[in-house]
Design an enzyme around this catalytic site. Structure first.
Site, mmCIF file in Angstrom:
data_model
loop_
_atom_site.group_PDB
_atom_site.id
_atom_site.type_symbol
_atom_site.label_atom_id
_atom_site.label_comp_id
_atom_site.label_asym_id
_atom_site.label_seq_id
_atom_site.Cartn_x
_atom_site.Cartn_y
_atom_site.Cartn_z
ATOM 1 N N ASN A 113 0.830 -1.346 0.094
ATOM 2 C CA ASN A 113 0.103 0.074 -0.090
ATOM 3 C C ASN A 113 0.759 1.328 0.036
ATOM 4 O O ASN A 113 0.633 2.297 -0.678
ATOM 5 C CB ASN A 113 -0.873 0.008 1.057
ATOM 6 C CG ASN A 113 -1.877 -1.072 1.043
ATOM 7 O OD1 ASN A 113 -1.954 -1.876 0.186
ATOM 8 N ND2 ASN A 113 -2.580 -1.272 2.130
ATOM 9 N N THR A 158 -13.931 37.811 -32.107
ATOM 10 C CA THR A 158 -14.797 37.341 -30.755
ATOM 11 C C THR A 158 -16.161 36.678 -31.673
ATOM 12 O O THR A 158 -16.554 37.199 -32.537
ATOM 13 C CB THR A 158 -15.070 38.508 -29.967
ATOM 14 O OG1 THR A 158 -15.839 39.550 -30.744
ATOM 15 C CG2 THR A 158 -13.551 39.346 -29.452
ATOM 16 N N HIS A 159 -16.477 35.736 -30.939
ATOM 17 C CA HIS A 159 -17.944 35.243 -31.400
ATOM 18 C C HIS A 159 -17.473 34.826 -32.978
ATOM 19 O O HIS A 159 -18.478 34.346 -33.666
ATOM 20 C CB HIS A 159 -19.094 36.140 -31.241
ATOM 21 C CG HIS A 159 -19.292 37.034 -30.311
ATOM 22 N ND1 HIS A 159 -19.969 36.325 -29.029
ATOM 23 C CD2 HIS A 159 -18.800 37.889 -29.759
ATOM 24 C CE1 HIS A 159 -20.135 37.236 -28.041
ATOM 25 N NE2 HIS A 159 -19.139 38.297 -28.267
ATOM 26 N N SER A 280 -6.847 12.115 -48.578
ATOM 27 C CA SER A 280 -8.136 11.457 -48.624
ATOM 28 C C SER A 280 -8.258 10.279 -49.339
ATOM 29 O O SER A 280 -7.632 10.283 -50.553
ATOM 30 C CB SER A 280 -9.345 12.345 -49.134
ATOM 31 O OG SER A 280 -10.374 11.485 -49.645
ATOM 32 N N LYS A 286 -7.742 16.605 -51.576
ATOM 33 C CA LYS A 286 -7.956 17.027 -50.132
ATOM 34 C C LYS A 286 -6.529 16.791 -49.499
ATOM 35 O O LYS A 286 -5.710 15.913 -49.834
ATOM 36 C CB LYS A 286 -8.690 15.739 -49.573
ATOM 37 C CG LYS A 286 -10.273 16.085 -49.572
ATOM 38 C CD LYS A 286 -10.948 17.293 -49.168
ATOM 39 C CE LYS A 286 -11.001 17.122 -47.508
ATOM 40 N NZ LYS A 286 -12.044 16.371 -47.202
ATOM 41 N N ASN A 288 -5.740 17.042 -45.509
ATOM 42 C CA ASN A 288 -6.372 17.293 -44.236
ATOM 43 C C ASN A 288 -5.627 17.504 -43.209
ATOM 44 O O ASN A 288 -4.361 16.801 -43.035
ATOM 45 C CB ASN A 288 -7.254 15.912 -43.866
ATOM 46 C CG ASN A 288 -8.245 15.480 -44.994
ATOM 47 O OD1 ASN A 288 -8.845 16.499 -45.844
ATOM 48 N ND2 ASN A 288 -8.559 14.540 -45.512
ATOM 49 N N GLU A 293 -6.393 17.478 -35.809
ATOM 50 C CA GLU A 293 -7.751 16.791 -35.166
ATOM 51 C C GLU A 293 -7.795 15.831 -34.408
ATOM 52 O O GLU A 293 -8.573 15.845 -33.487
ATOM 53 C CB GLU A 293 -8.443 16.357 -36.620
ATOM 54 C CG GLU A 293 -8.887 17.591 -37.589
ATOM 55 C CD GLU A 293 -9.329 16.984 -38.782
ATOM 56 O OE1 GLU A 293 -10.311 17.583 -39.538
ATOM 57 O OE2 GLU A 293 -8.916 15.836 -39.328
HETATM 58 N N1 ARG Z 1 -1.351 -3.372 -7.188
HETATM 59 C C1 ARG Z 1 -1.859 -2.573 -6.284
HETATM 60 C C2 ARG Z 1 -2.377 -1.278 -6.570
HETATM 61 O O1 ARG Z 1 -2.164 -0.699 -7.563
HETATM 62 C C3 ARG Z 1 -0.740 -2.600 -5.277
HETATM 63 C C4 ARG Z 1 -1.264 -2.544 -3.744
HETATM 64 C C5 ARG Z 1 -2.025 -3.727 -3.407
HETATM 65 N N2 ARG Z 1 -2.337 -3.903 -1.806
HETATM 66 C C6 ARG Z 1 -3.142 -4.679 -1.376
HETATM 67 N N3 ARG Z 1 -3.440 -4.799 -0.292
HETATM 68 N N4 ARG Z 1 -3.821 -5.744 -2.393
HETATM 69 O O2 ARG Z 1 -2.897 -0.491 -5.832
#
Ligand code: ARG
Length: 462
Positions: A113, A158-159, A280, A286, A288, A293
């Protein structure tokens, strides 16, 4: 089909179903974070050894093996698979495969985490620097064009109606200002994301005696995050970055919209070279403006990325939830899109030829100096509202008699107001109109030249 033992297998009786492995895996896109993941792990291992959580010998072994793994990934020798789940697990698995039990010590005082936020922060820090450099190159191109086109007068709109004549240089620098703000936003975003998340672990921190400042130093983070729960839950920096990217795209898109219009036969203000246009398959005549775009179209996709991250975040309970894995594809897409668009757009500008003759011709039409007549009268002491009315009547007279402002005689002018003198003739040419706007921010040649000079300095300061 399932593959391999999971790090969490201690608590589980059954192995993960094959389709769950596939569904939850992110390795096919988060593999691009491999170098940051390894960089983070090397710093983490070094800190762990410094704190005697692992031995120096173990750290050395971990670090050198991680460096080998990095080389092997770069050489394409290491293949990842869905069962690896994500880049963290893939690298850790390989480490343990190579050095056994010692490899299992790396994850002490760390969770995926905080590890994933670290990887993304390191990645985005590098990408923001790239995007800033790309935007600066675009600024320099605009500056060069502004210098080159200092004599070219175009009708300002403008516009989508002809409004008042301006210098083409002034137009280019208008986008220059927008991109300057974009660079400031990126810088701002960088400042907020440049914070070490490691140490938050799963959400509550760790009981092991870590030294977060040491890790921060090793990874060049000027500070450490201040709340472990916030650290693993927060993706503000991703939303903020994609918003900044969306604005860059929007600015590019507006510029492109003008180039598309201007390259039409109706305008003829610009010719984009063959190398930057496409033909085209059916209409032989053409040519383009597809690059312009496509940039306009891709702007929509980056907005989509922004909506995606905002929606992913909006209902998440504290703290980490697996939904957060979905942050990466929109982020990567926004980075790739904005980088490729900035690069090709800057190149395309080199291949645009602006038609000064067509522009000045257009600036002469459409009564674009009518405001200057009103301002002339204000100069003679008349209230602006009355002056506006008189100038409007003159335009109406011209329309009825199919005349331009520049073919009116002084006598005709005087039928609307006796105070008109010969000097009115000097006021109503596009050149005079442009050069009367001398104040800061105005379109007069001297004001634009001054801005060019300052702009050059501003770019260097960024
Ligand atoms: N692959 C996970 C992510 O991108 C990483 C963290 C995963 N953590 C867990 N407790 N499953 O968030």
């Amino acid at each position: 089909m399932t593959t391999g033992k999971k790090p969490w297998s201690g608590r589980f009786q059954k192995s993960t179903a094959g389709n769950v492995e596939k569904f939850t895996s992110s390795i096919h896109y988060d593999r691009r974070l491999y170098s940051y993941d390894i960089e983070g792990s090397i710093a983490h291992a070094t800190m762990l050894a410094g704190q005697n959580i692992i031995s120096q010998k173990e750290a050395k072994k971990i670090v050198s093996t991680l460096k080998d793994i990095l080389k092997d990934i770069e050489k394409g020798k290491l293949k990842f698979m869905a069962a690896d789940e994500d880049i963290h697990m893939a690298i850790e698995k390989e480490l343990i495969k190579r050095i056994g039990e010692t490899g299992g010590k790396l994850h002490s005082a760390r969770s995926r985490n905080d590890q994933i936020v670290l990887d993304v922060r390191l990645y985005l820090r590098a990408e923001i620097k790239k995007i800033t450099a790309l935007t600066t190159s675009l600024q320099l191109r605009l500056l060069e064009m502004a210098k080159r086109e200092i004599k070219t007068i175009m009708p300002g709109y403008t516009h989508m109606q002809k409004a008042q004549p301006v210098l083409l240089s002034h137009y280019f620098l208008a986008f220059g200002e927008m991109f300057s703000r974009d660079i400031q936003r990126l810088k701002d975003c960088l400042g907020r994301l440049n914070v070490l998340p490691l140490g938050a672990a799963a959400l509550a921190g760790t009981g092991l005696p870590i030294d977060r400042n040491r890790t921060a130093k090793l990874l060049y983070f000027p500070e450490v995050s201040k709340n472990s729960m916030d650290t693993v839950a927060d993706r503000d920096f991703i939303a903020e970055f994609i918003f900044a990217a969306s604005l860059i795209m929007m600015h590019l898109s507006r510029f492109c919209e003008d180039l598309v219009l201007w390259s039409s036969d109706e305008f003829g203000f610009v010719e984009i070279s063959d190398a930057y246009t496409t033909g085209s398959s059916i209409m032989p005549q053409k040519k383009n403006p597809d690059v312009a775009e496509l940039i306009r179209g891709k702007t929509g996709r980056v907005y989509g990325d922004l909506i995606a991250i905002m929606t992913i975040l909006k209902g998440l309970p504290m703290t980490y939830n697996r939904d957060l894995q979905e942050d990466k594809e929109p982020l990567f897409d926004a980075v790739d899109t904005v980088e490729s668009c900035l690069a090709i757009f800057t190149e395309m500008l080199k291949h645009c030829e602006f038609n000064a003759a067509k522009m000045i011709m257009a600036a002469k039409g459409g009564f674009s100096t009518a405001t200057d007549i009103a301002e002339y009268l204000v100069g003679k002491g008349m209230p602006f509202r009355r002056a506006h009315e008189i100038a409007g009547k003159i335009v109406s007279y011209c329309l009825k008699n199919e005349k331009g402002l520049d073919n009116l005689t002084l006598k005709e002018f005087q039928t609307f107001y006796r105070g008109f003198a010969d000097d009115i003739k000097n006021i109503i040419t596009p050149d005079k109109a442009v050069n009367s706007r001398k104040h800061a921010g105005g379109t007069a040649t001297e004001a634009v030249l001054k801005r060019i000079k300052d702009f050059e300095k501003d770019i260097r300061k960024i």
